[in-house]
Design an enzyme around this catalytic site. Sequence first.
Site, PDB file in Angstrom:
ATOM      1  N   SER A  88       0.807  -1.215   0.000  1.00  0.00           N
ATOM      2  CA  SER A  88       0.000   0.000   0.000  1.00  0.00           C
ATOM      3  C   SER A  88       0.842   1.267   0.000  1.00  0.00           C
ATOM      4  O   SER A  88       1.931   1.317   0.568  1.00  0.00           O
ATOM      5  CB  SER A  88      -0.935   0.005   1.212  1.00  0.00           C
ATOM      6  OG  SER A  88      -0.194   0.033   2.413  1.00  0.00           O
ATOM      7  N   GLN A  90       1.583   4.598   1.597  1.00  0.00           N
ATOM      8  CA  GLN A  90       1.393   4.883   3.014  1.00  0.00           C
ATOM      9  C   GLN A  90       2.388   5.926   3.492  1.00  0.00           C
ATOM     10  O   GLN A  90       3.327   6.292   2.779  1.00  0.00           O
ATOM     11  CB  GLN A  90       1.578   3.596   3.824  1.00  0.00           C
ATOM     12  CG  GLN A  90       2.920   2.919   3.614  1.00  0.00           C
ATOM     13  CD  GLN A  90       2.983   1.537   4.254  1.00  0.00           C
ATOM     14  OE1 GLN A  90       3.718   1.331   5.217  1.00  0.00           O
ATOM     15  NE2 GLN A  90       2.209   0.586   3.731  1.00  0.00           N
ATOM     16  N   LYS A 115       7.529   5.432  13.222  1.00  0.00           N
ATOM     17  CA  LYS A 115       7.988   4.294  12.427  1.00  0.00           C
ATOM     18  C   LYS A 115       8.835   4.751  11.242  1.00  0.00           C
ATOM     19  O   LYS A 115       8.519   4.462  10.086  1.00  0.00           O
ATOM     20  CB  LYS A 115       6.790   3.471  11.940  1.00  0.00           C
ATOM     21  CG  LYS A 115       7.167   2.090  11.395  1.00  0.00           C
ATOM     22  CD  LYS A 115       5.969   1.441  10.735  1.00  0.00           C
ATOM     23  CE  LYS A 115       6.355   0.117  10.102  1.00  0.00           C
ATOM     24  NZ  LYS A 115       5.303  -0.421   9.232  1.00  0.00           N
ATOM     25  N   HIS A 195       5.005   6.818   0.500  1.00  0.00           N
ATOM     26  CA  HIS A 195       5.872   5.851  -0.177  1.00  0.00           C
ATOM     27  C   HIS A 195       5.113   4.551  -0.401  1.00  0.00           C
ATOM     28  O   HIS A 195       4.054   4.319   0.177  1.00  0.00           O
ATOM     29  CB  HIS A 195       7.127   5.573   0.656  1.00  0.00           C
ATOM     30  CG  HIS A 195       6.857   4.997   2.008  1.00  0.00           C
ATOM     31  ND1 HIS A 195       6.545   5.787   3.110  1.00  0.00           N
ATOM     32  CD2 HIS A 195       6.813   3.713   2.464  1.00  0.00           C
ATOM     33  CE1 HIS A 195       6.334   5.020   4.154  1.00  0.00           C
ATOM     34  NE2 HIS A 195       6.489   3.744   3.795  1.00  0.00           N
ATOM     35  N   LYS A 220      -7.599  -1.940   2.814  1.00  0.00           N
ATOM     36  CA  LYS A 220      -7.659  -1.659   4.247  1.00  0.00           C
ATOM     37  C   LYS A 220      -8.104  -0.222   4.514  1.00  0.00           C
ATOM     38  O   LYS A 220      -8.252   0.592   3.595  1.00  0.00           O
ATOM     39  CB  LYS A 220      -6.288  -1.935   4.891  1.00  0.00           C
ATOM     40  CG  LYS A 220      -5.852  -3.390   4.822  1.00  0.00           C
ATOM     41  CD  LYS A 220      -4.489  -3.592   5.482  1.00  0.00           C
ATOM     42  CE  LYS A 220      -4.039  -5.036   5.413  1.00  0.00           C
ATOM     43  NZ  LYS A 220      -2.711  -5.249   6.025  1.00  0.00           N
TER      44      LYS A 220
END
Length: 342
Positions: A88, A90, A115, A195, A220
Site C-alpha cells: 500500500s 502509506q 515508524k 511511499h 484496508k
Amino acid sequence: MGSNSEVARLLASSDPLAQISEDKPYAELWMGTHPRGDAKILDNSISQKTLGQWIAENQDCLGSKVKDTFNGKLPFLFKVLSVKTALSIQAHPNKELAEKLHLQAPQHYPDANHKPEMAIALTPFQGLCGFRPVEEIVTFLTMAAGNNMEDIYGELLLQLHQQYPGDIGCFAIYFLNLLTLKPGEAMFLEANVPHAYLKGDCVECMACSDNTVRAGLTPKFIDVPTLCEMLSYIPSPSQDRLFPPAWSQEDPYLSIYDPPVPDFTVMKMEVPGSVTEYRVLALDSASILLMVQGTVTASTRTAQATISLKRGGVLFIGANESVSLKLTLPKDLLMFRACCLL
C-alpha cells in the site's frame, strides 16, 4: 510466490526441515521483538523461547545507553521483504502524532511509537518515495491526454490496475518519485513521507512500530483527514531520495547506513571468500546479524559452543560482544547487521 521469493529461499537455506509451497506467498521475514512477530530462539539450551522474553530477563545485553533510552526494549525491527504485489501507498506518523492516534483509534494505530524506516535492495527493487518536482507532475498531467503509453509508465499503470482494480492509488506513480534501487542502494523514509514498495526484494529496518496511515493500493482502512493533514508535500527529485552508506574507516568490508533517527542503524558487510576469518566488531548496542550469502562458524568469548551460520541464518549479538566468523567455504560473505548507535 514460492521459491521465487527471497524470503522463502533464505528460509529454505537456513532450515533443512522447511518445506516451501510453490503456491504460497512468502512476503516477510521478521527479526526482532515486536509482539506480532517475536523471534523464536532455536537454541534448546536457553530456557526462554522468544527473543523478547530473553531480553526482558537479560537487560544488560541491550547496552547501557539503549536500555536507558528505550526503557529496556529493543528499539528496532529488522525484516526481509519479498514484494510481488505492490504494498500500500502509506506514510508513518511522527512520535507526537503516533501517541495521539493511538489514544484516539487503537484499533487502527496499535502502538504509540513512530515508524521511520529504511529499505536496502537485495535485488532490483522498485518503489515510490516522496512527491516529484512540480514540473514533472505537470508534464505527466499534460501528456496523459496523448496516446503514447511508454511516456506515462503505461505498463506499470496497467500492472497496478490489475493488482488493485479501480484503486485511485494507481495514479500515484505520476505524483510520487519512482525509484528502482540497485542491490545495495537504499532509501530512507522519514515521518510523513508518502511511499510504496512495488516490486523486488529488500532488507528493511525500522523503529519497532506497526503504525501506518494508508493512502491507496489497499482494501484496508484509509484515514483521509489524518493523511492529508500529516503528509510532507515538499517535492524533490528522485535522486535526492537515495540514502548512500558511509564506508567504515576501521573495516574495509563494512559500509554503514546511519539514518537521522536514534532507533536504528544498518551495517552491510561484504567479505571476500579469500578471507579465512572475519571479526564482527563489538558495539555498545544489541544487534541482529543476517547472513544473506556464505557459510561460517561463529564463536564468542562467552558462548559455550560454536554456531554454524549459513545463508538465511540469524544471530542475536549482545552489547559489547565481538563475534569471530570463520569461513567454512571460500565463498564471499554478504551480511547485514541492525543495531542502535546512540
